[in-house]
Design an enzyme around this catalytic site. Sequence first.
Site, PDB file in Angstrom:
ATOM      1  N   ASP A 139     -31.866 -19.226 -42.793  1.00 50.02           N
ATOM      2  CA  ASP A 139     -32.629 -20.045 -41.933  1.00 50.02           C
ATOM      3  C   ASP A 139     -32.834 -21.582 -42.403  1.00 50.02           C
ATOM      4  OD1 ASP A 139     -35.661 -20.688 -40.841  1.00 50.02           O
ATOM      5  OD2 ASP A 139     -35.038 -18.639 -40.287  1.00 50.02           O
ATOM      6  N   ALA A 151     -42.824 -15.689 -48.620  1.00 47.18           N
ATOM      7  CA  ALA A 151     -41.702 -14.589 -49.138  1.00 47.18           C
ATOM      8  C   ALA A 151     -40.724 -14.743 -48.153  1.00 47.18           C
ATOM      9  CB  ALA A 151     -42.385 -13.139 -49.074  1.00 47.18           C
ATOM     10  N   TYR A 152     -40.872 -14.855 -46.920  1.00 52.16           N
ATOM     11  CA  TYR A 152     -39.427 -14.879 -46.005  1.00 52.16           C
ATOM     12  C   TYR A 152     -38.691 -15.903 -46.345  1.00 52.16           C
ATOM     13  CZ  TYR A 152     -36.723 -15.957 -41.997  1.00 52.16           C
ATOM     14  OH  TYR A 152     -35.708 -15.998 -41.134  1.00 52.16           O
ATOM     15  N   ALA A 153     -39.265 -17.305 -46.621  1.00 54.66           N
ATOM     16  CA  ALA A 153     -38.576 -18.256 -47.072  1.00 54.66           C
ATOM     17  C   ALA A 153     -37.741 -18.427 -48.192  1.00 54.66           C
ATOM     18  CB  ALA A 153     -39.427 -19.718 -47.112  1.00 54.66           C
TER      19      ALA A 153
END
Length: 240
Positions: A139, A151-153
Amino acid sequence: MAEQQPRPILITGAGRRIGLALAHHFLQQRQPVIVSYRTPYPAIDGLREAGALCLQADFSSDDGILTFAEAVKSHTDGLRAIIHNASDWMAEKPGVPLSTVINRMMQIHVHAPYLLNHALEALLRGHGHAASDIIHITDYVVERGSDKHIAYAASKAALDNMTRSFARKLAPEVKVNAIAPSLIMFNEGDDEAYRQQALDKSLMKIAPGEKEISDLIDYLFTSRYVTGRSFAVDGGRPLR
């Protein structure tokens, strides 16, 4: 002598959007495709009709990931490529334990690719110099971070880092690269105001569609030299 059949391409998370488009792209090239899916979207039936082997999988546990790997090995003794497209999205928000958020993001974006790359390594090797590929779909937030999806990053950044580690481990037989997209396509429910706001975030001001990703993967598959790199597909968004 019987003509040798091409090795399948494994695509995780192919029930919708980019994963679905990639599966159809390779099927149209008469390339065997194996896909994983979590939710039985109607599009999965279409993939089966087009010739894909569709395996339902639960990547929420390590056992589920390894069970899926064994299922893949029961159907083929070689793979042309693995495209790690399976993804999840969870923000930090009140009422949800932070440990739940980080564990869920790391499970799908780190545990699954890590375990599958190891479990299926033998299926990628033994076919010649630069004859196989692994693609990690990361991403654009890997580069800039995210205050709302920390957390996603972080999990996507870990996947980006694994790209270089696996490139070192698997060369020269297997090339390993990452693709870091930003806006590629809209969802059906996105209203006009949101769409315009999203388009204005990049220099190119378009949602290019899935073909932008499939064209890049075609190039990476054809290359005999490019490995261990991350390719931003973001329309110049960091330059805004």
